[in-house]
Design an enzyme around this catalytic site. Sequence first.
Site, PDB file in Angstrom:
ATOM      1  N   ASP A 142       0.806  -1.233   0.000  1.00 47.80           N
ATOM      2  CA  ASP A 142       0.000   0.000   0.000  1.00 47.80           C
ATOM      3  C   ASP A 142       0.840   1.286   0.000  1.00 47.80           C
ATOM      4  O   ASP A 142       1.484   1.625   1.004  1.00 47.80           O
ATOM      5  CB  ASP A 142      -0.932   0.033   1.207  1.00 47.80           C
ATOM      6  CG  ASP A 142      -1.898  -1.138   1.244  1.00 47.80           C
ATOM      7  OD1 ASP A 142      -1.503  -2.261   0.834  1.00 47.80           O
ATOM      8  OD2 ASP A 142      -3.045  -0.962   1.690  1.00 47.80           O
ATOM      9  N   GLU A 184      -4.401   2.080  -3.022  1.00 46.98           N
ATOM     10  CA  GLU A 184      -5.659   2.543  -2.412  1.00 46.98           C
ATOM     11  C   GLU A 184      -5.477   3.773  -1.520  1.00 46.98           C
ATOM     12  O   GLU A 184      -6.432   4.486  -1.248  1.00 46.98           O
ATOM     13  CB  GLU A 184      -6.312   1.418  -1.591  1.00 46.98           C
ATOM     14  CG  GLU A 184      -5.545   1.073  -0.322  1.00 46.98           C
ATOM     15  CD  GLU A 184      -6.436   0.590   0.812  1.00 46.98           C
ATOM     16  OE1 GLU A 184      -7.658   0.556   0.643  1.00 46.98           O
ATOM     17  OE2 GLU A 184      -5.884   0.257   1.872  1.00 46.98           O
ATOM     18  N   ASN A 185      -4.232   4.014  -1.073  1.00 44.81           N
ATOM     19  CA  ASN A 185      -3.959   5.159  -0.181  1.00 44.81           C
ATOM     20  C   ASN A 185      -3.050   6.194  -0.838  1.00 44.81           C
ATOM     21  O   ASN A 185      -2.454   7.030  -0.139  1.00 44.81           O
ATOM     22  CB  ASN A 185      -3.277   4.681   1.111  1.00 44.81           C
ATOM     23  CG  ASN A 185      -3.997   3.544   1.792  1.00 44.81           C
ATOM     24  OD1 ASN A 185      -3.477   2.427   1.878  1.00 44.81           O
ATOM     25  ND2 ASN A 185      -5.194   3.805   2.274  1.00 44.81           N
ATOM     26  N   ASN A 206     -10.285  -1.011   0.297  1.00 45.15           N
ATOM     27  CA  ASN A 206     -11.467  -0.353   0.858  1.00 45.15           C
ATOM     28  C   ASN A 206     -11.442   1.165   0.688  1.00 45.15           C
ATOM     29  O   ASN A 206     -12.471   1.818   0.837  1.00 45.15           O
ATOM     30  CB  ASN A 206     -11.604  -0.713   2.348  1.00 45.15           C
ATOM     31  CG  ASN A 206     -10.320  -0.497   3.119  1.00 45.15           C
ATOM     32  OD1 ASN A 206      -9.259  -0.994   2.740  1.00 45.15           O
ATOM     33  ND2 ASN A 206     -10.409   0.234   4.206  1.00 45.15           N
ATOM     34  N   HIS A 207     -10.264   1.748   0.371  1.00 45.57           N
ATOM     35  CA  HIS A 207     -10.189   3.200   0.172  1.00 45.57           C
ATOM     36  C   HIS A 207     -10.228   3.610  -1.300  1.00 45.57           C
ATOM     37  O   HIS A 207     -10.199   4.805  -1.602  1.00 45.57           O
ATOM     38  CB  HIS A 207      -8.919   3.759   0.815  1.00 45.57           C
ATOM     39  CG  HIS A 207      -8.930   3.668   2.307  1.00 45.57           C
ATOM     40  ND1 HIS A 207      -9.832   4.360   3.091  1.00 45.57           N
ATOM     41  CD2 HIS A 207      -8.161   2.954   3.167  1.00 45.57           C
ATOM     42  CE1 HIS A 207      -9.616   4.089   4.366  1.00 45.57           C
ATOM     43  NE2 HIS A 207      -8.615   3.232   4.433  1.00 45.57           N
ATOM     44  N   HIS A 218      -7.031  -8.071  -0.389  1.00 37.07           N
ATOM     45  CA  HIS A 218      -6.998  -6.917   0.498  1.00 37.07           C
ATOM     46  C   HIS A 218      -7.927  -7.191   1.669  1.00 37.07           C
ATOM     47  O   HIS A 218      -9.148  -7.047   1.557  1.00 37.07           O
ATOM     48  CB  HIS A 218      -7.442  -5.685  -0.287  1.00 37.07           C
ATOM     49  CG  HIS A 218      -7.110  -4.404   0.389  1.00 37.07           C
ATOM     50  ND1 HIS A 218      -5.875  -3.804   0.295  1.00 37.07           N
ATOM     51  CD2 HIS A 218      -7.842  -3.599   1.187  1.00 37.07           C
ATOM     52  CE1 HIS A 218      -5.867  -2.690   0.986  1.00 37.07           C
ATOM     53  NE2 HIS A 218      -7.049  -2.546   1.555  1.00 37.07           N
ATOM     54  N   HIS A 276      -3.456  -4.433   3.030  1.00 34.41           N
ATOM     55  CA  HIS A 276      -4.418  -3.690   3.845  1.00 34.41           C
ATOM     56  C   HIS A 276      -3.943  -3.373   5.251  1.00 34.41           C
ATOM     57  O   HIS A 276      -4.179  -2.270   5.736  1.00 34.41           O
ATOM     58  CB  HIS A 276      -5.779  -4.387   3.947  1.00 34.41           C
ATOM     59  CG  HIS A 276      -6.727  -3.715   4.904  1.00 34.41           C
ATOM     60  ND1 HIS A 276      -7.267  -2.481   4.656  1.00 34.41           N
ATOM     61  CD2 HIS A 276      -7.201  -4.101   6.126  1.00 34.41           C
ATOM     62  CE1 HIS A 276      -8.058  -2.137   5.675  1.00 34.41           C
ATOM     63  NE2 HIS A 276      -8.020  -3.082   6.577  1.00 34.41           N
ATOM     64  N   HIS A 319      -0.986  -2.883   6.397  1.00 28.94           N
ATOM     65  CA  HIS A 319       0.177  -1.995   6.340  1.00 28.94           C
ATOM     66  C   HIS A 319       1.342  -2.509   7.188  1.00 28.94           C
ATOM     67  O   HIS A 319       2.328  -1.798   7.373  1.00 28.94           O
ATOM     68  CB  HIS A 319      -0.167  -0.560   6.755  1.00 28.94           C
ATOM     69  CG  HIS A 319      -1.146   0.100   5.835  1.00 28.94           C
ATOM     70  ND1 HIS A 319      -1.463   1.441   5.901  1.00 28.94           N
ATOM     71  CD2 HIS A 319      -1.893  -0.395   4.815  1.00 28.94           C
ATOM     72  CE1 HIS A 319      -2.353   1.737   4.978  1.00 28.94           C
ATOM     73  NE2 HIS A 319      -2.644   0.635   4.311  1.00 28.94           N
TER      74      HIS A 319
HETATM   75 FE   LIG Z   1      -4.041   0.504   2.744  1.00 30.37          FE
HETATM   76 FE   LIG Z   2      -7.164  -1.026   3.020  1.00 32.17          FE
END
Ligand SMILES: [Fe+2]
Ligand SMILES: [Fe+2]
Length: 282
Positions: free
Chosen positions: A31, A62-63, A90-91, A174, A199, A201
């Site tokens: 990520d 995603e981030n 999810n982001h 994820h 996810h 991290h």
């Molecule tokens: Fe993430």
């Molecule tokens: Fe995530």
Amino acid sequence: MAPYTLALEGQRFCCPRLPQRLLVRLLFIGDVFGRPGRTIVRRLLPQLKAEQQPTVVVANAENATHGTGMTRSAFEELTAAGVDIFTGGNHTLGKPEILDLMQEHPTVLCPGNVSPALRRHGFVIWQTPDGPIAVVNVMGQYCMNGVDNPFRYMEEVLGDPEIGAVRVKVVDFHAEATAEKAVMLRLLDGRISAVLGTHTHVPTADARVTAAGTAFITDVGMTGVRSSIIGLDPEVMMRRFETGIMYAPRVAEGDATLMAVVVDIDASTGSSTSITLLQRDH
Ligand SMILES: [Fe+2]
Ligand SMILES: [Fe+2]
């Protein structure tokens, strides 16, 4: 027993060059978090590519923008740095322009089980000189809202005739729960080249290749500020936990680490031969 390698090293890490192009080498970056994550990718990826000679570079993005989603400018920045395929989580839908990016670029993925309308954006087939590689993106259900069953989604994807014709297949799973990721490995063991978790991290020390030739790691980790709270400013996060007041999180500042795995895959069988965890600082 399939060969298995694991390395947890810093700047001096070096992986041998590919003996021949019959191996597909995947470089998968954990990520990428905010500007510090993008900056370290931009600084280190060209050098990493020269050393590792990956066939394909995949990054979970995603981030990538302010910790939530990925804007067009972040996509362009990471593409210029050498990322070929983008996965999400999810982001991913945190920045609405991702929908346009996904329409324009099949290499921009989101977990295919987040919405019926986005199921086809959960995988892509990438052509390389050594043959096609399928990259799949799916999300776990534990602690995630409104997500369809990831195991059924994977069966659906693997049943797709286009995907079925591809030997080299990897999935970014994820998910929050380690058990959910372990179950995914069980489901896909020997049917797919690699199951790579994202996810949390936080990288895990369980990278391995199974006897059936599937590379696995519960979580690849994060590419972002080392002294952060999973990418976020520690001061704000401490205040949130101490007071229970949901102060707006912000991306941490400071020195960053790039976390990734390198997976070698036999192009003729789709079986992985090694997975190596990689961490690099500025
Ligand atoms: Fe993430
Ligand atoms: Fe995530």
